[in-house]
Motif scaffolding. Structure first.
Motif, PDB file in Angstrom:
ATOM      1  N   ARG A 242      98.455   5.956  95.032  1.00  0.00           N
ATOM      2  CA  ARG A 242      99.029   7.689  94.770  1.00  0.00           C
ATOM      3  C   ARG A 242     100.348   7.641  93.798  1.00  0.00           C
ATOM      4  NH1 ARG A 242     102.203   8.365 100.936  1.00  0.00           N
ATOM      5  NH2 ARG A 242     103.440   9.515 100.679  1.00  0.00           N
ATOM      6  N   TYR A 243     101.075   6.492  93.534  1.00  0.00           N
ATOM      7  CA  TYR A 243     102.059   6.159  92.481  1.00  0.00           C
ATOM      8  C   TYR A 243     101.881   5.690  91.058  1.00  0.00           C
ATOM      9  CZ  TYR A 243     104.093   6.060  96.992  1.00  0.00           C
ATOM     10  OH  TYR A 243     104.591   6.881  98.291  1.00  0.00           O
ATOM     11  N   ARG A 244     101.017   5.904  90.380  1.00  0.00           N
ATOM     12  CA  ARG A 244     100.995   5.909  89.602  1.00  0.00           C
ATOM     13  C   ARG A 244     101.064   6.719  88.481  1.00  0.00           C
ATOM     14  NH1 ARG A 244      96.816   2.335  86.551  1.00  0.00           N
ATOM     15  NH2 ARG A 244      95.535   3.678  84.773  1.00  0.00           N
ATOM     16  N   LEU A 245     102.094   5.830  87.149  1.00  0.00           N
ATOM     17  CA  LEU A 245     103.175   6.959  86.100  1.00  0.00           C
ATOM     18  C   LEU A 245     101.943   7.543  85.526  1.00  0.00           C
ATOM     19  CD1 LEU A 245     104.697   4.013  85.707  1.00  0.00           C
ATOM     20  CD2 LEU A 245     105.809   5.527  87.009  1.00  0.00           C
ATOM     21  N   CYS A 246     102.179   8.470  85.268  1.00  0.00           N
ATOM     22  CA  CYS A 246     101.830   9.585  84.459  1.00  0.00           C
ATOM     23  C   CYS A 246     100.454  10.140  84.290  1.00  0.00           C
ATOM     24  CB  CYS A 246     101.680   9.426  82.986  1.00  0.00           C
ATOM     25  SG  CYS A 246     103.101   8.969  82.366  1.00  0.00           S
ATOM     26  N   GLU A 247     100.729  10.311  86.006  1.00  0.00           N
ATOM     27  CA  GLU A 247      99.077  10.947  86.305  1.00  0.00           C
ATOM     28  C   GLU A 247      98.939  12.243  86.935  1.00  0.00           C
ATOM     29  OE1 GLU A 247      95.635   9.618  86.576  1.00  0.00           O
ATOM     30  OE2 GLU A 247      96.708   8.110  85.797  1.00  0.00           O
ATOM     31  N   ASP A 248      98.754  13.533  85.927  1.00  0.00           N
ATOM     32  CA  ASP A 248      98.962  15.443  86.184  1.00  0.00           C
ATOM     33  C   ASP A 248      98.578  15.525  87.121  1.00  0.00           C
ATOM     34  OD1 ASP A 248      99.633  14.901  83.367  1.00  0.00           O
ATOM     35  OD2 ASP A 248      98.110  15.678  82.634  1.00  0.00           O
ATOM     36  N   GLY A 249      99.518  16.167  88.300  1.00  0.00           N
ATOM     37  CA  GLY A 249      99.658  16.703  89.615  1.00  0.00           C
ATOM     38  C   GLY A 249      98.990  16.017  91.223  1.00  0.00           C
TER      39      GLY A 249
ATOM     40  N   LEU B 290     115.252 -15.945  87.709  1.00  0.00           N
ATOM     41  CA  LEU B 290     116.523 -15.289  87.095  1.00  0.00           C
ATOM     42  C   LEU B 290     117.573 -14.910  87.165  1.00  0.00           C
ATOM     43  CD1 LEU B 290     114.259 -14.082  84.132  1.00  0.00           C
ATOM     44  CD2 LEU B 290     115.548 -16.118  83.429  1.00  0.00           C
ATOM     45  N   LEU B 291     118.508 -14.638  87.138  1.00  0.00           N
ATOM     46  CA  LEU B 291     120.081 -14.376  87.853  1.00  0.00           C
ATOM     47  C   LEU B 291     120.285 -13.460  86.541  1.00  0.00           C
ATOM     48  CD1 LEU B 291     122.514 -15.818  90.187  1.00  0.00           C
ATOM     49  CD2 LEU B 291     123.210 -14.345  87.313  1.00  0.00           C
ATOM     50  N   LEU B 292     120.592 -12.054  86.195  1.00  0.00           N
ATOM     51  CA  LEU B 292     120.700 -11.743  85.488  1.00  0.00           C
ATOM     52  C   LEU B 292     121.681  -9.960  86.065  1.00  0.00           C
ATOM     53  CD1 LEU B 292     116.917 -11.030  85.891  1.00  0.00           C
ATOM     54  CD2 LEU B 292     117.595 -10.617  83.435  1.00  0.00           C
ATOM     55  N   ILE B 293     122.535  -9.937  85.210  1.00  0.00           N
ATOM     56  CA  ILE B 293     123.412  -9.305  85.175  1.00  0.00           C
ATOM     57  C   ILE B 293     123.210  -7.735  84.770  1.00  0.00           C
ATOM     58  CG2 ILE B 293     126.309  -7.836  85.070  1.00  0.00           C
ATOM     59  CD1 ILE B 293     126.739 -11.622  85.541  1.00  0.00           C
ATOM     60  N   ALA B 294     122.507  -6.404  84.961  1.00  0.00           N
ATOM     61  CA  ALA B 294     122.774  -5.801  84.393  1.00  0.00           C
ATOM     62  C   ALA B 294     123.236  -4.368  84.426  1.00  0.00           C
ATOM     63  CB  ALA B 294     120.887  -5.022  85.206  1.00  0.00           C
ATOM     64  N   GLN B 295     123.747  -3.350  83.638  1.00  0.00           N
ATOM     65  CA  GLN B 295     124.425  -2.525  83.884  1.00  0.00           C
ATOM     66  C   GLN B 295     123.596  -1.006  83.673  1.00  0.00           C
ATOM     67  OE1 GLN B 295     127.116  -3.105  80.868  1.00  0.00           O
ATOM     68  NE2 GLN B 295     128.833  -3.974  82.503  1.00  0.00           N
ATOM     69  N   ALA B 296     123.761   0.123  84.092  1.00  0.00           N
ATOM     70  CA  ALA B 296     122.773   1.366  84.556  1.00  0.00           C
ATOM     71  C   ALA B 296     123.214   2.518  83.073  1.00  0.00           C
ATOM     72  CB  ALA B 296     122.925   2.104  85.429  1.00  0.00           C
ATOM     73  N   LEU B 297     122.702   2.375  82.222  1.00  0.00           N
ATOM     74  CA  LEU B 297     123.378   2.856  81.348  1.00  0.00           C
ATOM     75  C   LEU B 297     123.477   4.731  81.327  1.00  0.00           C
ATOM     76  CD1 LEU B 297     122.718   1.090  77.718  1.00  0.00           C
ATOM     77  CD2 LEU B 297     124.448   1.288  79.365  1.00  0.00           C
ATOM     78  N   GLY B 298     121.720   5.122  81.511  1.00  0.00           N
ATOM     79  CA  GLY B 298     122.117   6.966  81.168  1.00  0.00           C
ATOM     80  C   GLY B 298     120.579   6.971  81.968  1.00  0.00           C
ATOM     81  N   ARG B 299     120.151   8.500  82.354  1.00  0.00           N
ATOM     82  CA  ARG B 299     118.454   8.578  82.673  1.00  0.00           C
ATOM     83  C   ARG B 299     117.616   8.880  81.831  1.00  0.00           C
ATOM     84  NH1 ARG B 299     120.745  13.392  84.860  1.00  0.00           N
ATOM     85  NH2 ARG B 299     120.505  14.131  83.256  1.00  0.00           N
ATOM     86  N   PHE B 300     116.863   8.759  82.137  1.00  0.00           N
ATOM     87  CA  PHE B 300     115.557   8.818  81.352  1.00  0.00           C
ATOM     88  C   PHE B 300     114.476   9.586  81.652  1.00  0.00           C
ATOM     89  CE2 PHE B 300     114.505   4.128  81.962  1.00  0.00           C
ATOM     90  CZ  PHE B 300     113.512   4.193  82.831  1.00  0.00           C
ATOM     91  N   ARG B 301     113.714  10.120  81.351  1.00  0.00           N
ATOM     92  CA  ARG B 301     112.043  10.500  81.806  1.00  0.00           C
ATOM     93  C   ARG B 301     111.396   9.511  80.637  1.00  0.00           C
ATOM     94  NH1 ARG B 301     108.576  14.789  79.794  1.00  0.00           N
ATOM     95  NH2 ARG B 301     110.098  15.247  78.377  1.00  0.00           N
ATOM     96  N   ILE B 302     110.160   9.605  81.881  1.00  0.00           N
ATOM     97  CA  ILE B 302     109.071   8.971  81.565  1.00  0.00           C
ATOM     98  C   ILE B 302     108.323   9.704  81.151  1.00  0.00           C
ATOM     99  CG2 ILE B 302     106.282   7.281  81.698  1.00  0.00           C
ATOM    100  CD1 ILE B 302     108.152   6.411  84.510  1.00  0.00           C
ATOM    101  N   VAL B 303     107.722   9.359  79.450  1.00  0.00           N
ATOM    102  CA  VAL B 303     106.573  10.916  78.656  1.00  0.00           C
ATOM    103  C   VAL B 303     105.396   9.811  78.968  1.00  0.00           C
ATOM    104  CG1 VAL B 303     105.947  11.861  76.751  1.00  0.00           C
ATOM    105  CG2 VAL B 303     108.973  11.352  77.244  1.00  0.00           C
ATOM    106  N   ASP B 304     104.847   8.827  78.459  1.00  0.00           N
ATOM    107  CA  ASP B 304     103.937   8.409  78.928  1.00  0.00           C
ATOM    108  C   ASP B 304     103.782   6.430  79.680  1.00  0.00           C
ATOM    109  OD1 ASP B 304     102.746   6.714  75.845  1.00  0.00           O
ATOM    110  OD2 ASP B 304     103.998   8.081  75.675  1.00  0.00           O
TER     111      ASP B 304
END
Length: 523
Positions: free
Chosen positions: A189-196, A220-234
């Protein structure tokens, strides 16, 4: 009007005050809730950070699949005691063993032999990032925010080891909302890039690891910063974690500002397309403008995101201030050259595969329409600040002995070229912070930066964009599920317009202020 439940009790006012005075939001406020996206519903289990054992599969007291956790010993079916040999180690023996483990890990991830060696590539000419490892979890991050990830789940520890050891800085990964987190990674149900046939979110955020530390127990302790929006192509991999190629997607107005110039370049037939194919010329111009907007973000990235080291935090890296601060020492010394960026793309556009599939621009775009759009954004940005100021004054009236709380994490974005109405107070707070050379933040401290003063060439639209995301550090926890500001986190992220996000924020502020004013009048 209907007043949200939180507004009817003292904790509501306490939450607002805590948010504004710089006390850690996560310690006192309900975590932000994501609104429904398609058929997705979001859940986030959260237990006390004082918990010492985990008894359920979804054990956590940190977000998603990277979280702080400790395990109680389990016994076998014959009830005989189970002894972990590592429990018999002395502190010195444990340190030596973990040093050896880390040396082996670094060798494994840095020599390219690991399947998780990311090979991530940021292609500025195409506005793409390829081979991005995706952290798919049950909450959404917004650009301009930062977080601490405490990662213990095996597949994501493996992924992040590849990120931080598989290549030099900058260390990028993708953050994508997935209901249920790892439990649904292999759910069709949540598989990426499955048309429709998929309910998976395909809009996420490009993240950068600012710093990390490996703990003695392997987490692992990581400090992460959110840079910008993207759209998954494939998607090139689905399990044990996803890897994808993504297209960076700036806001519509940031693209629109470069479209007229791009159209002029394409119209000069520099793409070799031919003047008779108007729609294709327009699509190529819009793509060139998008790539210019992507490169503009790269140009300002080190200024917009002050690097945070684990040792810089007040809690040893366990938490950071939720909003990333600017770094006045990293203001670019050269102007951004959008024309060169667009020309580089246009010169090769006709030879690019998939040129026929490019998105067409919105209708009626020209220089005049952009100026209109920019004017509307700056007007609504001003209205948002006026409502924030009014909110603070209402809180001060309701709690006269508690002082007036000020949102120092956002105040650096206050425009400096405005004539504010009589009674407006935030500009005076900004002047005081500048005069005092204040250090601001909650769990991580850094110098206060008045953006307009630090970088006079910083674009007004980028300032407004940052506010359009940053304001939700307040709104998404107070207005979750409350109309008219029902758009929170994932739905806010998916809005591709600065004006639309500011408009949603303004409606939310209006709702809060109306409720506070009514309360004040009745008291």
């Amino acid at each position: 009007m209907i007043v949200p439940a939180r507004m009817k009790s003292a904790p509501f006012f306490a939450t607002l005050s805590l948010l504004f005075t710089g006390v850690s939001v996560s310690a006192f406020a309900t975590p932000p809730t994501i609104s429904r996206v398609k058929r997705q519903t979001r859940s986030r289990g959260r237990t006390s950070s004082r918990s010492s054992t985990c008894s359920s599969k979804s054990h956590s007291y940190y977000r998603g699949d990277c979280r702080l956790c400790s395990f109680s010993s389990s016994s076998s079916s014959d009830d005989s005691p189970q002894i972990n040999p590592n429990d018999l180690e002395s502190d010195e023996e444990r340190r030596r063993r973990m040093t050896l483990v880390r040396q082996i890990q670094k060798s494994f991830y840095s020599d390219g032999s690991s399947s998780s060696s990311t090979g991530i590539q940021k292609n500025s000419t195409k506005g793409m990032v390829t081979n991005v490892p995706l952290w798919r979890v049950q909450w959404t991050e917004l650009p301009g925010y930062q977080n601490v990830l405490n990662c213990h789940v095996a597949h994501y520890t493996h992924m992040f080891q590849g990120v931080v050891n598989g290549r030099p800085r900058p260390w990028y990964f993708g953050h994508v909302y997935l209901p249920g987190g790892s439990d649904n990674l292999e759910n069709p149900r949540y598989r990426l890039c499955e048309d429709g046939d998929s309910d998976a979110a395909h809009v996420g955020v490009l993240m950068k690891v600012s710093d990390y530390r490996q703990l003695d127990d392997g987490r692992l302790l990581l400090i992460a910063q959110a840079l910008g929006r993207f759209r998954i192509v494939d998607a090139t991999q689905h399990a044990p974690y996803a890897i994808a190629n993504v297209e960076l997607t700036p806001d519509r107005e940031l693209i629109q500002q470069y479209y007229p110039a791009a159209l002029d370049l394409v119209g000069a037939d520099e793409a070799g397309i031919g003047s008779d194919n108007v729609k294709l010329l327009q699509a190529v111009a819009w793509e060139a403008a998008r790539i210019a907007a992507v490169n503009e973000a790269m140009h300002w990235e080190t200024f917009e995101y002050r690097n945070v080291n684990v040792n810089d935090t007040l809690t040893g890296g366990v938490e950071v201030s939720p909003i990333a601060n600017y770094d006045s020492a990293e203001v670019p010394t050269t102007a951004f050259d959008a024309e060169s960026v667009m020309r580089d793309y246009i010169d090769t556009a006709v030879e690019s595969s998939g040129i026929e599939d490019l998105d067409e621009p919105p209708n009626d775009l020209d220089a005049a329409s952009f100026e209109d759009a920019k004017r509307e954004i700056l007007n609504i940005e001003r209205e948002v600040w006026k409502d924030v100021d009014y909110l603070i004054q209402l809180l001060g009236a309701l709690n006269p002995n508690g002082g007036v709380p000020v949102p120092t994490q956002l105040l650096g974005l206050l425009p400096s070229d405005q004539e504010w109405p009589e009674g407006f107070k935030l500009n005076a707070y900004v002047d005081r912070l500048k005069a005092e050379k204040a250090v601001v933040g909650t769990a991580s401290k850094s110098p206060f930066v008045a953006v307009d003063d630090a970088a006079p060439a910083y674009p007004d639209l980028r300032r407004a964009q940052r506010l359009s995301f940053g304001i939700w550090v307040l709104l998404d926890s107070l207005l979750a599920g409350f109309s008219p500001a029902a758009s929170t986190r994932q739905s806010v992220l998916e809005l591709d317009s600065i004006w639309e996000r500011l408009d949603a924020a303004l409606r939310g502020l209006n709702a809060i202020n109306t409720a506070l004013k009514n309360t004040l009048e009745k008291s």
